[in-house]
Design a protein around this motif. Sequence first.
Motif: not given
Length: 364
Positions: A1-5, A346-353, A13-16
């Motif tokens: 999933m992306r941020l806009e979804d 989030m990793r960048g604009d993608r959901v990671a967890c 959380i910005d994981l980086d």
Amino acid sequence: MRLEDIDTPALLIDLDALEANLDGMAKYLADNGTKLRPHAKTHKSPVIARLQMARGATGVCVQKTAEAEVLAWGGVSDILVTNEVIAPAKLSRLAALAPFAHIALCADHPAALQYIELAAENSGVRLDVLVEVDVGAGRCGTAPGEDAVALARLIAKSKHLRFGGLQAYQGQAQHLREPERRQAEIANVVARVRLTVESLRRAGLSCETIGGGGTGTFPFEAESGVFTEIQAGSYCFMDVDYSRNLDAVGSPARMFRQSLFVLSSVMSVPKPGVAVIDAGHKAVAVDSGLPVVRDASGFQYVRSSDEHGVLCFGPETAPPQLGEKLMLIPGHCDPTVDRFDWYVGMRGDRVACLWPIPARGAVN
Ligand SMILES: *Cc1c(COP(=O)(O)O)cnc(C)c1O
């Protein structure tokens, strides 16, 4: 999933950035030779606690019995309740955790020791008790010096308790904006702790642990040579309030990055220069000031009600589209976290967890 979804409001959380913050604090304190016992009241999550433990944290702090339960059940093996716990029902719950986690708590009154002792005896466990000293915040805690010694003596004499050391946190110093003022206040804290440690030594009592320090002051406690453990919490996420602390060169503190955001959507554009978003103060805490819109300098969050946030913008700013998503930096991270069931990592604009927030609402 992306941020806009992602449906809104959501806690991101910005994981980086989170990992950089965890690494930065772990390295700073490792180089300094002081232990880190992060305060888990900030994140309320065994997942993040375990990321901190994996980087060398000696354990965690909590404020509430229910937080201690969630973290112990989530596998955290060393927990300090940085608070006075008096109610027998709560003390028996803490004692029930002792078989699978090291549990310590604070006391500032002889009567409290009787309650703690009874709970430990009934459960057949030994509990560590730290004497909380009022080092200037004017909240809980004994006076420095002989009052603390009297309490430590009682703990050391008890069959069911162990004297663990001192709890010496100065919360009000954390948000003093100028570094010189924070440093001066912690110099007072250190003097009160030294006095107490000296009095204890004369009484034949030694302190294994001396804990305190938060995100605003930890370098001063760590460099004092007196504190053994730093209890910073907010450093993992940061917030608008902490971003206003100045550092030694006068610029906003830069050691840690903003890693926590509330994602919100524009739900109304009622007139020129005004947009309304779906994040009011039930989605983002406003007790330490209003949130700030990230990367959108033209928008100003000016007013919150339960479920609405009102943004203003000038004629030079392009009006937002209905449904457009905006990221808010919360004014205060801890109570913002307490409003959500899940973190969206989030990793960048993608959901990671997705990580649950099981100690959310843990007020008992
Ligand atoms: C909240 C708290 C901290 C952490 O403070 P931050 O400002 O979030 O870093 C440390 N110790 C105690 C006892 C606290 O209550």
